[in-house]
Design a protein around this motif. Sequence first.
Motif, PDB file in Angstrom:
ATOM      1  N   HIS A 167       0.745  -0.866   0.239  1.00 16.48           N
ATOM      2  CA  HIS A 167       0.191  -0.178  -0.513  1.00 16.48           C
ATOM      3  C   HIS A 167       0.330   1.220  -0.122  1.00 16.48           C
ATOM      4  O   HIS A 167       0.579   2.007  -0.357  1.00 16.48           O
ATOM      5  CB  HIS A 167      -0.959  -0.237   1.186  1.00 16.48           C
ATOM      6  CG  HIS A 167      -0.783   0.251   2.805  1.00 16.48           C
ATOM      7  ND1 HIS A 167      -0.032  -1.075   3.469  1.00 16.48           N
ATOM      8  CD2 HIS A 167      -0.940   1.589   2.850  1.00 16.48           C
ATOM      9  CE1 HIS A 167       0.910  -0.184   4.157  1.00 16.48           C
ATOM     10  NE2 HIS A 167       0.455   1.386   4.303  1.00 16.48           N
ATOM     11  N   ARG A 168       2.028   0.775   0.358  1.00 14.42           N
ATOM     12  CA  ARG A 168       2.707   1.964   0.357  1.00 14.42           C
ATOM     13  C   ARG A 168       3.154   2.649  -1.147  1.00 14.42           C
ATOM     14  O   ARG A 168       4.089   3.104  -0.922  1.00 14.42           O
ATOM     15  CB  ARG A 168       3.985   1.905   1.241  1.00 14.42           C
ATOM     16  CG  ARG A 168       3.566   2.688   2.934  1.00 14.42           C
ATOM     17  CD  ARG A 168       4.291   3.154   4.087  1.00 14.42           C
ATOM     18  NE  ARG A 168       6.595   3.809   3.531  1.00 14.42           N
ATOM     19  CZ  ARG A 168       7.246   3.442   3.611  1.00 14.42           C
ATOM     20  NH1 ARG A 168       7.271   2.931   4.257  1.00 14.42           N
ATOM     21  NH2 ARG A 168       8.319   4.644   3.423  1.00 14.42           N
ATOM     22  N   ALA A 215       3.342   3.180  -5.047  1.00  8.22           N
ATOM     23  CA  ALA A 215       3.066   4.114  -6.265  1.00  8.22           C
ATOM     24  C   ALA A 215       3.770   3.949  -7.467  1.00  8.22           C
ATOM     25  O   ALA A 215       5.049   3.901  -7.437  1.00  8.22           O
ATOM     26  CB  ALA A 215       2.847   5.516  -5.729  1.00  8.22           C
ATOM     27  N   MET A 252       4.186   4.287 -10.939  1.00  9.87           N
ATOM     28  CA  MET A 252       4.243   5.464 -12.122  1.00  9.87           C
ATOM     29  C   MET A 252       4.897   5.439 -12.538  1.00  9.87           C
ATOM     30  O   MET A 252       5.831   4.847 -13.559  1.00  9.87           O
ATOM     31  CB  MET A 252       4.762   6.764 -11.412  1.00  9.87           C
ATOM     32  CG  MET A 252       4.829   7.548 -10.058  1.00  9.87           C
ATOM     33  SD  MET A 252       2.772   7.530  -9.201  1.00  9.87           S
ATOM     34  CE  MET A 252       3.016   8.765 -10.249  1.00  9.87           C
ATOM     35  N   SER A 253       3.492   5.668 -14.421  1.00 11.76           N
ATOM     36  CA  SER A 253       5.184   5.273 -15.092  1.00 11.76           C
ATOM     37  C   SER A 253       4.271   6.064 -16.766  1.00 11.76           C
ATOM     38  O   SER A 253       3.436   7.136 -16.504  1.00 11.76           O
ATOM     39  CB  SER A 253       4.344   4.296 -16.005  1.00 11.76           C
ATOM     40  OG  SER A 253       3.142   3.306 -16.270  1.00 11.76           O
ATOM     41  N   PRO A 287       3.746  -0.986 -14.871  1.00 13.58           N
ATOM     42  CA  PRO A 287       3.314  -1.009 -13.731  1.00 13.58           C
ATOM     43  C   PRO A 287       1.997  -2.251 -13.467  1.00 13.58           C
ATOM     44  O   PRO A 287       1.826  -2.595 -11.999  1.00 13.58           O
ATOM     45  CB  PRO A 287       3.273   0.093 -13.329  1.00 13.58           C
ATOM     46  CG  PRO A 287       4.274   0.405 -14.014  1.00 13.58           C
ATOM     47  CD  PRO A 287       4.151  -0.138 -15.701  1.00 13.58           C
ATOM     48  N   SER A 333      -2.294  -4.998  -5.889  1.00  8.61           N
ATOM     49  CA  SER A 333      -2.711  -3.856  -4.994  1.00  8.61           C
ATOM     50  C   SER A 333      -2.644  -2.262  -4.346  1.00  8.61           C
ATOM     51  O   SER A 333      -2.480  -1.607  -3.888  1.00  8.61           O
ATOM     52  CB  SER A 333      -2.747  -4.905  -3.606  1.00  8.61           C
ATOM     53  OG  SER A 333      -1.170  -4.954  -3.257  1.00  8.61           O
ATOM     54  N   ALA A 334      -1.118  -2.620  -5.362  1.00  6.59           N
ATOM     55  CA  ALA A 334      -0.850  -1.402  -4.851  1.00  6.59           C
ATOM     56  C   ALA A 334      -2.081   0.012  -6.066  1.00  6.59           C
ATOM     57  O   ALA A 334      -2.461  -0.424  -7.471  1.00  6.59           O
ATOM     58  CB  ALA A 334       0.382  -1.168  -5.427  1.00  6.59           C
ATOM     59  N   HIS A 335      -0.975   0.718  -5.447  1.00  2.27           N
ATOM     60  CA  HIS A 335      -1.959   1.925  -6.576  1.00  2.27           C
ATOM     61  C   HIS A 335      -1.037   2.327  -7.804  1.00  2.27           C
ATOM     62  O   HIS A 335      -0.037   2.333  -7.757  1.00  2.27           O
ATOM     63  CB  HIS A 335      -2.307   3.244  -6.122  1.00  2.27           C
ATOM     64  CG  HIS A 335      -3.625   3.504  -5.240  1.00  2.27           C
ATOM     65  ND1 HIS A 335      -3.775   3.399  -4.035  1.00  2.27           N
ATOM     66  CD2 HIS A 335      -4.319   4.423  -5.335  1.00  2.27           C
ATOM     67  CE1 HIS A 335      -4.943   3.360  -3.425  1.00  2.27           C
ATOM     68  NE2 HIS A 335      -5.441   3.942  -4.191  1.00  2.27           N
ATOM     69  N   GLY A 336      -1.481   2.435  -9.509  1.00  6.45           N
ATOM     70  CA  GLY A 336      -0.521   2.924  -9.908  1.00  6.45           C
ATOM     71  C   GLY A 336      -0.952   4.014 -10.574  1.00  6.45           C
ATOM     72  O   GLY A 336      -1.629   4.181 -10.647  1.00  6.45           O
ATOM     73  N   PHE A 337      -0.030   4.458 -11.853  1.00  7.03           N
ATOM     74  CA  PHE A 337      -0.643   6.074 -12.397  1.00  7.03           C
ATOM     75  C   PHE A 337       0.148   5.752 -13.562  1.00  7.03           C
ATOM     76  O   PHE A 337       1.523   6.073 -13.813  1.00  7.03           O
ATOM     77  CB  PHE A 337      -0.625   7.137 -11.900  1.00  7.03           C
ATOM     78  CG  PHE A 337      -1.285   8.665 -12.067  1.00  7.03           C
ATOM     79  CD1 PHE A 337      -1.695   8.407 -14.080  1.00  7.03           C
ATOM     80  CD2 PHE A 337      -1.352   9.223 -11.753  1.00  7.03           C
ATOM     81  CE1 PHE A 337      -2.531   9.746 -14.189  1.00  7.03           C
ATOM     82  CE2 PHE A 337      -1.990  10.674 -12.042  1.00  7.03           C
ATOM     83  CZ  PHE A 337      -2.583  10.553 -13.159  1.00  7.03           C
ATOM     84  N   ALA A 367       3.296  13.519  -6.596  1.00  4.44           N
ATOM     85  CA  ALA A 367       2.503  12.679  -6.067  1.00  4.44           C
ATOM     86  C   ALA A 367       3.930  12.178  -4.660  1.00  4.44           C
ATOM     87  O   ALA A 367       2.723  12.029  -3.223  1.00  4.44           O
ATOM     88  CB  ALA A 367       2.740  10.488  -6.082  1.00  4.44           C
ATOM     89  N   ASP A 415       2.586  12.857  -1.142  1.00  6.97           N
ATOM     90  CA  ASP A 415       3.430  12.324   0.393  1.00  6.97           C
ATOM     91  C   ASP A 415       3.805  11.714   0.878  1.00  6.97           C
ATOM     92  O   ASP A 415       4.654  10.503  -0.955  1.00  6.97           O
ATOM     93  CB  ASP A 415       1.699  11.161  -0.111  1.00  6.97           C
ATOM     94  CG  ASP A 415       2.061  10.191   1.748  1.00  6.97           C
ATOM     95  OD1 ASP A 415       2.774  10.094   1.766  1.00  6.97           O
ATOM     96  OD2 ASP A 415       1.230   9.272   1.484  1.00  6.97           O
ATOM     97  N   LEU A 460       5.322   7.882   0.034  1.00  3.23           N
ATOM     98  CA  LEU A 460       5.384   6.461  -0.273  1.00  3.23           C
ATOM     99  C   LEU A 460       6.202   6.160  -0.960  1.00  3.23           C
ATOM    100  O   LEU A 460       7.660   7.074  -1.375  1.00  3.23           O
ATOM    101  CB  LEU A 460       4.547   7.053  -1.715  1.00  3.23           C
ATOM    102  CG  LEU A 460       2.591   7.569  -1.394  1.00  3.23           C
ATOM    103  CD1 LEU A 460       2.007   8.253  -2.812  1.00  3.23           C
ATOM    104  CD2 LEU A 460       2.176   6.512  -1.421  1.00  3.23           C
TER     105      LEU A 460
END
Lengths: 341, 601
Positions: A47-48, A50, A52-53, A62, A68-72, A86, A90, A93
């Motif tokens: 969860h920590r 992030a 990115m791509s 990614p 389960s992680a956030h991706g962008f 990002a 935070d 992250l």
Amino acid sequence: MSVTLNRIGLARDAYKGAATTLCAGCGHNSITNHLIKALYELGVEPHRLAKMSGIGCSSKTPAYFVDSAHGFNGVHGRMPALTTGAKLADRDLIVLGVSGDGDTASIGLGQFMHLIRRNLDCTYIVEDNGTYGLTKGQFSATADVGSVQKRGTVNTYEPIDLCTVAITLGGTFVARSFSGDGKQLVPLLKAAIAHRGVAVLDIVSPCVTFNDHEGSTKSYEWVKEHEEAIQDPSFIPYYEEVQVDYEPGTTTDVRLHDGSHLVLRKLHELDHDPTDRAAALKVVEDGRRTGQLVTGLLYVSPEAEDFSTREKLPEQPLRDLGEDDLRLTRGQFAEVMSELA
Amino acid sequence: MSDPIVNDLTFQAATVNGSGSQSSNSVLMRAIFKMGIPVAPKNIFPSNIEGLPTWFQIRVSPEGYMARKGDPEVLVALNPATWAADLKGVRPGAAVVHEAAYSTANAREDVFYYPVPFTQLAKTKIDNDKLRKQLLNMIYVGVVAKLLDIPLEAIEHGLKRHFQAKPKAVPINLDAVKVGMDYWDENLQKQDAHRLVPMQGKTDGLILVEGNQAAALGCLMGGCTVASWYPITPSSSLCEYIGTYADRFRVDPETGEKRIAVVQAEDELAALGMAIGAGWAGARAMTSTSGPGISLMAEFTGLAYYAEVPVVIFDIQRIGPSTGLPTRTSQGDLAFVYNLSHGDTKHLVLLPGTVEECYSFARDAFDLADRFQTPVFVLSDLDLGMNLWMTKPFEYPEQPFDRGKVLDAAAIEKLQGDWGRYRDVDGDGVTYRTLPGTDHPLAGYFTRGSGHDEDARYTESGEAYARNMDRLTRKFETARSAVPAPIVDAKGSPVAVIAFGSTVNAVEEARVRLREGGLEVDFLRVRALPLSKAVTDFVRDHERVYVVEMNRDGQLYDLIRLHLPSDLVGRLSSIRRYDGQPIPADAITRPILELEAVPAS
């Protein structure tokens, strides 16, 4: 069947993502697997993370790790800006950017350079295959002079060496590796994630469909024949003791900001000091001149101030601050109003 | 001498850019304001650091009109390059203070000349070698004070106020002012009719503030924690004010920690990209730019619209296309911003018309961005953003932040992970998001600018694409009634004006003039896009509606025509001004009178 759990109690499967949609044999898939291994073994809390791509084959990856992680997945060449934002929002992250040679060395060169200048605390992976895969095989700006396109065209333009760029601009962790060399790559990835500051990894990652033929300098065969690894790295995380005794003079021990160690065993008559910027530039240039792909940790500056620290951001992430932290008090507001009278 | 004309004039100083005349103009303006007389200053400056002509106007009126009036009644001419044109531009009966060396042979005979040997006085009466050039301008403050009856105490106040941060400068400048006053006493005599007399009750409690400064305060009060920007006129001062105020009010005095990141980016692409990255990760983030930057931001705006990331974007408009006239004002970005990006996009666009709205819209834009998870534009302009305006002090916000639909770990647990980033649970088109860092294994999702379904999975399905686009339209319709409503002032007249932004001042003045001539004109001021239903109702209630704006193509006029049912479209006429100067009232009264004079068929 017993499942081995890592230090935070997660199985390796917890670090997997969706099934890849890249070509079978693509170097990027190997890098994804090495990343999964590195993140799992490090015990990174999903969860920590992030992810990115930008845009391109590499930028799709990614989705293929740590589901389960956030991706962008943003826009072409602009991953550094999104990543910077990002991380500012935070600072807790762990931001991991994945890009390619088109995304970084051409359309995104400016943002890449400025991210490095700022020493944003992130890992920046370039999956470098010298070609535009999704648009079917055009040269990218990292293609070497004399490298031959599948259709026979010979590249006559100077390549942009992303490691040289990164070192020149004050990058604080710069390494080059090969997608097929997990033994070298996994510890480098772990160290890059542990490093406080920008960690740039230029990873040659052959494109099996458009750039794996004879005459290409980014093919599996070429890299296997010309890779010149300068060190054999091993990573010891901060939460483990350094147990191995190394024969004096055979290793360089890099202590990272978080207390982890990257122990570099020499593989080369060259005694490269990775904290020497000029030497780092020279080792890359010497490799270019002799037609070798020099891999390993080229440069590191473990204690350089990262962007969030330099910007004096508080420990508490900016995005968690509320009205009381952010609004002027009534008194301060009245003071401003009276100054304007 | 004719009857005195009291407190009703436009003062204009014509000087050379970089000569330090700004301080003199500011001192004069603050002195007049101190006399209780309403002021409306306008800085007309070149895209240049030093050497090109620059003008500063202070409009003074007992009514407190804030629109530009043009043609001055009091001129200070200190630029030989524009002397002839400046003289030509003043109204008959004007007071013309000029460098004595300028020729008045064969010049106009319908104005009053006050020659002052400024250069000579500066050389002989000002000892400070280093500041002589700047202090020369203070000499004209003294002359104008005498010319218009501005008391010395008011000038002293103006000096103290202007040099608030460096009080040591006050006596040096005051000496230079006195050189001008002494010269007047010894050599000149009042001939023209213009003068200033202290007033009561018109400026009590008012403040003077620039729109960009007001917007910066709004951003801080709105909880902005990431401001990324790239320098561009006329927007730079907005983020610079954020930086200045943040240094005072967002820094922990003990630790030095700063509760905001103000980042000068490498270009406008990165500036918006950082703000979007921050908005995605849960910060309240903004960027500020002007036309050329907006062009560069089209790509990232499309991403934020489609991936649904909150972000606030200020466009302090200047005249385009391309570099255009970088230091001149315009309302030419309206249509472009409304649909910025390729593909089908439409955005929430706030249209402040006053400095108070620069403050409150800036503040509330962060709530709207969070509520609707989309870019929110605040469209100001150079006139509003960079000039000082009189206004009541701003109000302290009583409402907490509205952070919109955000699911935390507990909420995800309660839903047992059964949530989807783009599922329209509430039927209003606004979906729920989680923030990176949320400590729950089912909180994560993948944000992308490529096709995605309700659960944020990659898809190239045409049906899923269309469903998503339709939901975005639904969200936009929800937002239509949440953005600032138009302000309507209707007295039952068949004739009306619709306008937006900084033209409000000229429209209000034009309405007074037209009323004096017997024509009542109703007024609707649009304060946001998308257009409210109230606009349709307003047009239905009026026979002839004039849409006033500062662009060539009638962009608001076009948007309203698209918005209206076809039977109402013919009621609209368009009044456009696009010379880079704030629109004056007579640019509105004249065409309305002409068109209204045509007999009805």
